[in-house]
Write a protein that holds these residues in place. Structure first.
Motif, mmCIF file in Angstrom:
data_model
loop_
_atom_site.group_PDB
_atom_site.id
_atom_site.type_symbol
_atom_site.label_atom_id
_atom_site.label_comp_id
_atom_site.label_asym_id
_atom_site.label_seq_id
_atom_site.Cartn_x
_atom_site.Cartn_y
_atom_site.Cartn_z
ATOM 1 N N PHE A 58 0.719 -1.248 0.197
ATOM 2 C CA PHE A 58 0.021 0.223 0.098
ATOM 3 C C PHE A 58 0.672 1.509 0.214
ATOM 4 C CE2 PHE A 58 -2.775 3.488 1.737
ATOM 5 C CZ PHE A 58 -4.099 3.040 1.011
ATOM 6 N N PRO A 59 0.483 2.481 -0.887
ATOM 7 C CA PRO A 59 1.219 3.432 -0.694
ATOM 8 C C PRO A 59 1.459 4.192 0.672
ATOM 9 C CG PRO A 59 -0.274 3.487 -2.497
ATOM 10 C CD PRO A 59 -0.451 2.583 -1.628
ATOM 11 N N THR A 60 3.002 4.171 1.119
ATOM 12 C CA THR A 60 2.528 5.038 2.480
ATOM 13 C C THR A 60 2.194 6.144 1.839
ATOM 14 O OG1 THR A 60 5.482 3.233 2.863
ATOM 15 C CG2 THR A 60 4.308 4.826 4.186
ATOM 16 N N GLY A 61 2.674 6.980 1.712
ATOM 17 C CA GLY A 61 2.733 8.504 2.134
ATOM 18 C C GLY A 61 0.783 8.953 2.001
ATOM 19 N N MET A 62 0.054 7.742 0.813
ATOM 20 C CA MET A 62 -0.998 7.789 1.394
ATOM 21 C C MET A 62 -1.746 7.553 2.275
ATOM 22 S SD MET A 62 -3.839 6.141 -1.410
ATOM 23 C CE MET A 62 -3.301 6.503 -2.954
ATOM 24 N N LYS A 63 -1.240 6.721 3.059
ATOM 25 C CA LYS A 63 -1.780 5.882 4.248
ATOM 26 C C LYS A 63 -1.339 6.681 5.626
ATOM 27 C CE LYS A 63 -0.999 0.872 6.186
ATOM 28 N NZ LYS A 63 0.224 0.001 6.849
ATOM 29 N N TRP A 64 -0.429 7.827 5.495
ATOM 30 C CA TRP A 64 0.007 8.788 5.712
ATOM 31 C C TRP A 64 -1.089 9.696 6.561
ATOM 32 C CZ3 TRP A 64 5.723 9.933 6.168
ATOM 33 C CH2 TRP A 64 6.446 8.440 6.847
ATOM 34 N N THR A 65 -1.773 10.188 4.869
ATOM 35 C CA THR A 65 -2.589 11.421 4.541
ATOM 36 C C THR A 65 -4.045 10.438 5.686
ATOM 37 O OG1 THR A 65 -3.189 10.437 2.841
ATOM 38 C CG2 THR A 65 -0.980 12.805 2.801
#
Lengths: 429, 494
Positions: A58-65
């Protein structure tokens, strides 16, 4: 060709301790990161297109947002419960370069503004846990952890929590349950951990390798990081190469690297006189590839998805013609049967059922209809449970049975393996 | 207020409503084991699969919230096949021992087997062996092989009683429900886990093997165990009553009832009952028909009007009190007393349902007395020497009155003590007259609970044919004709 980005200094023993690590440029990126705004960190990770290295991609940056801005405390959990069979990259990373991961964690925690993180480490990794504990102590002493890190005003605390050996605790909500002191069972989603995770607070769970990679994205910038790998799968990845191969081990290559080259160059090729039968490209829960498919595969998320399998944790198991696929599936399903947490009926009953049918076949009691039954049972477990363990058991079953159907039919018909010298077959006959 | 379409039917629901709740509102069938409206969502049985338009994967209805414009269905062939398989997974390790299982006839596995069932066992391999006849505590027995691990009982003890006796131990297909060492399932709500167990895993020690459920009739009534007035269903056949189960009422008891209330059926069966009127004189007893006895008591009462007193307990219906007060006032009786169980415990409450006032109609008694302008005095102040005749409308559940014997003995110092009682009890033989009364399952009427909620009790059957209600007693004591209506235990009027 190997690209040593994360593993650059892994061959140096001094990289494990803080003085050696600092000599080789350690904690410089943290200083840089703390001068950036947290949202710049998140933006950089997002721009780098980093995808989770634990299995799901899963895209990490997206998870963080996904973290809500509701003023609640946030937790960062490092998933070091590396349990996927044939995967051993996180272990090496923690044993050889604990500070690399810790630095990546502090940077990530700063990015998502978390004051507390945990490393949930697989219980069997006693040495890695000791190394990590020691490294954390060193980082505290050097002022990289604790209150007001390097005078930046950012505070972060880190602890190690050792698991007790359940595979399911590698599933992020199972891990959260376990960390909360409960039985390690996955939780219903929604709510997702980013909204309600550890202690019902917003929580981000990232893999060891993912967090370590964050350091290099901040060091070099997203653009430089994206020069590695393919457009949709940027960066490098550690692959744990094992099985019937001359040079098993962890290799860091850019994503999109041909599987064929990984086996023949880095892995040193097959053993003398053996031919390739199959490859499991992403840990035992990934569908198996035939030799023919494997020769065409490149190691990136898109190509493997297109071939009906997945990059998973990056554990590549090479299977040569001396192996019996029925025996192999028996071993794999015995594992998933043993590790099913037992909450959801299709998984609890299905894993046991497949394991028993395979056991019957291996003991010469197979019935003709069992081949189709295995396929059907597996298909009816898929996507019907809280977490992906049922899928992890179903996917190898479906791919093994359909791609190597002749071996299953032979085993049932003759009561023994099609492969002469196969260890299981000899044990039982 | 999102609108959605469930199986082609439109409905508007409150924000946060789950798909399964929308199904329930529309009275659409949806298979489920682990979901229970009184417990949190577990989402583990996976039976409530639905197809939600726009989502390629089937979803579980219990953990999916209704969103605006959602179109969900469980009539799709894909859903039916999925549910059929999931039921199959539930059954592969189930012992299929329905002929000897107490749950047979009201079992969730049987029910859905008839709807979705595959008619041949699909697994040829040996079933998992688990523990049988596990003693969980004083009330409940567990058969782990029948258990489908829906987690309802575990959630009940953690969320409702908060006693946490139960847990699921081990994992995978070896997982079993159990209790911790030396900490049995022992709380006053334990029988609820038997009710919510969708299969025959948890059975009631009180009920198991006593009767096949298809031989039982039932009717809804109100529990007479305390002033909460839980809504219940009473189960009986021609041999008497067998069990009581709670009926959902949001305002009163929710989904549950206490174990104390479960025992209330025990006081209505024939072996416990006073079946005829008795006159005790000088150590000898003489049997009378209740009507005849009441008439004779009426004659005595007329002679002692000025010195007579009536003692009432909150165990009769409001209608009975009204009629009784009217008659007594006609006679000219002035002294009325209210007798309660454990006066110091009247205000107690266990935090869930059970109240210290173990009378179903204390509020009704007070209200009827007020209407009739009667001042109810405390029974503690009753001086038997001042009264030549005392009529006691005694408690149906005598066990709740610890001072029963003391009271009978004290009040029998009066010249004539008349005791109205549904249950027989040797203690009562100190009274000069005993008149058999109807129990709460044998009469219609109203109980007013502690909150003032009026609830109707319903006549289910007749156990003691000649027993009187308090209003019938009030008619007979005047010497008037009483038509005692008799309902056969097999239903209908005899």
């Amino acid at each position: 060709m190997e690209v040593k980005l994360l593993t650059e200094h892994y061959d140096k023993d001094e990289f494990q301790g803080i003085s050696g690590y600092k000599k080789l440029g350690g904690y410089e990126v943290l200083k840089k990161a703390l001068k950036m705004k947290p949202e710049e960190i998140v933006a950089e990770v997002k721009a780098a297109g980093l995808r989770g290295r634990g299995g799901a991609g899963f895209p990490t940056g997206m998870k963080w947002t996904f973290l809500p801005n509701n003023g609640q405390p946030r937790y960062l959990l490092c998933n070091a419960d590396e349990g996927e069979p044939c995967t051993f990259k996180d272990r090496m990373m923690m044993e050889r370069a604990p500070h690399q991961m810790i630095e990546g964690m502090i940077i990530s925690a700063y990015g998502i503004q978390s004051k507390k993180s945990y490393v949930y480490i697989r219980g069997e990794y006693t040495y890695a846990a000791r190394v990590l504990e020691n490294a954390i102590k060193e980082a505290y002493q050097a002022g990289y952890l604790g209150e007001n890190i390097l005078g930046s005003g950012f505070t972060h605390h880190l602890d190690v929590y050792r698991g007790a050996g359940a595979y399911i605790c590698g599933e992020e909500t199972g891990m959260i349950s376990s960390l909360e002191g409960k039985k390690g069972q996955p939780k219903l989603k929604p709510p997702f951990p980013a909204v309600s995770g550890y202690l019902e607070k917003p929580t981000i769970v990232n893999n060891v390798e993912t967090l370590a990679a964050v350091k290099y994205i901040i060091r070099d910038g997203a653009a430089a990081y994206k020069k590695h790998g393919t457009e949709k799968s940027p960066g490098t990845k550690l692959f744990s190469l094992s099985g019937d191969i001359r040079k098993p081990g962890n290799y860091e290559v850019p994503l999109g690297y041909p599987l064929k080259d990984l086996i023949n160059n880095e892995g040193g090729g097959l053993k003398q006189g053996r031919s390739l039968k199959a490859v499991i490209p992403g840990g035992t829960s990934a569908p198996v590839l035939t030799a023919e498919e494997a020769m065409k595969a490149t190691m990136d998320y898109e190509c493997l998805a297109q071939m009906g399998t997945m990059l998973g944790s990056g554990a590549i198991t090479v299977i040569d013609d001396s192996r019996c696929m029925v025996d192999l599936l028996g071993v794999i399903l015995h594992f998933y049967h043993h590790e099913s947490c037992g909450q959801c009926t299709p998984c609890r009953e299905g894993t046991g059922w497949i394991d028993k049918v395979l056991n019957s076949i291996i003991h010469g009691r197979g019935r003709q209809q069992d081949v189709d039954l295995l396929d059907q049972v597996a298909k009816n477990m898929m996507g019907r449970t809280i977490c992906a363990l049922a899928d992890a058991a179903a996917l190898p079953t479906i791919s093994f049975v359909n791609k190597f159907r002749d071996e299953f039919e032979y085993y049932i018909r003759e009561g023994r393996s099609k492969v002469k010298g196969s260890s299981y077959a000899e044990m039982h006959h | 207020m999102p609108k959605c379409t469930i199986n082609g039917k439109q409905i508007e629901v409150a924000e946060g409503t789950t798909v399964i709740e929308a199904f329930m509102k529309l009275e659409q069938n949806i298979a489920h084991y682990c979901w229970h409206p009184g417990l949190s969502v577990a989402g583990v049985c996976r039976m409530c699969m639905v197809k939600v338009e726009g989502n390629p994967k089937l979803q579980i209805a219990c953990n999916t919230k209704v969103t605006e414009g959602m179109v969900a269905s469980n009539e799709d062939a894909k859903v039916k096949e999925a549910v059929e398989w999931i039921l199959g997974f539930h059954l592969i390790n189930h012992p299929l021992d329905c002929p000897i299982c107490d749950q047979a006839g009201e079992c969730g596995l049987q029910e859905y087997y008839m709807t979705y069932g595959k008619y041949d066992p699909a697994m040829a391999e040996k079933k998992v062996k688990k523990k049988k006849v596990v003693d969980l505590g004083p009330t409940v027995v567990l058969d782990s092989e029948r258990c489908i691990l829906c987690d309802r009982c575990v959630r009940f003890t953690s969320e409702v009683t908060k006693t946490n006796e139960l847990s699921i131990f081990n994992r995978g297909d070896h997982a079993e429900v159990g209790v911790y060492q030396e900490r049995p399932l022992n709380n006053n709500y334990s029988y609820n886990v038997v009710d919510i167990c969708p299969v025959g895993a948890l059975t009631s020690k009180d009920f198991r093997f006593k009767q096949r459920v298809w031989y039982l009739k039932d009717f809804n009534t109100i529990c007479n165990g305390c002033s909460t007035g839980c809504n219940v269903k009473a189960y009986y056949n021609e041999n008497g009553f067998y069990r009581i189960k709670p009926v959902y009422n949001k305002e009163v008891n929710g989904h549950w009832m206490c174990d104390t209330g479960r025992d209330m059926y025990k006081f209505v069966n024939l072996e416990k009952r006073q079946t005829s009127a008795v006159k005790n004189v000088n150590g000898t007893s003489e049997e009378y028909s209740p009507i005849q006895a009441t008439r004779e008591i009426g004659v005595l009462l007329r002679k002692n009007v000025n010195e007579a007193a009536a003692v009432l307990t909150g165990q009769y219906t409001s209608e009975e009190y009204a009629s009784f007060f009217a008659t007594m006032k006609d006679f000219g009786i002035k002294d009325f007393y209210h007798w309660v169980n454990n006066p110091e415990k009247m205000e107690e409450f266990d935090g869930l349902l059970l109240r210290g006032d173990r009378n179903p109609n204390t509020a009704g008694l007070r209200a009827e007395a007020k209407k009739a302008n009667i001042n109810l005095r405390n029974a503690k102040d009753l001086d038997p020497k001042k009264h030549t005749l005392i009529i006691v409308a005694g408690p149906e559940v005598q066990a709740f009155y610890p001072d029963l014997q003391k009271s009978v003995d004290a009040w029998s110092k009066s010249q004539t003590l008349v005791w109205l009682s549904s249950c027989k009890n040797p203690v009562l033989f100190a009274a000069h007259w005993i008149v058999p009364m109807k129990s709460f399952v044998e009469k219609n009427g109203t109980f007013v609970n502690y909150k003032g909620i009026e609830q109707k009790i319903k006549k289910g059957t007749t156990i003691v044919g000649e027993a009187l209600s308090l209003d019938e007693f009030a008619i007979a004591i005047k010497g008037e004709r009483v038509d005692v209506e008799y309902t056969s235990p097999l239903g209908g009027l005899a």
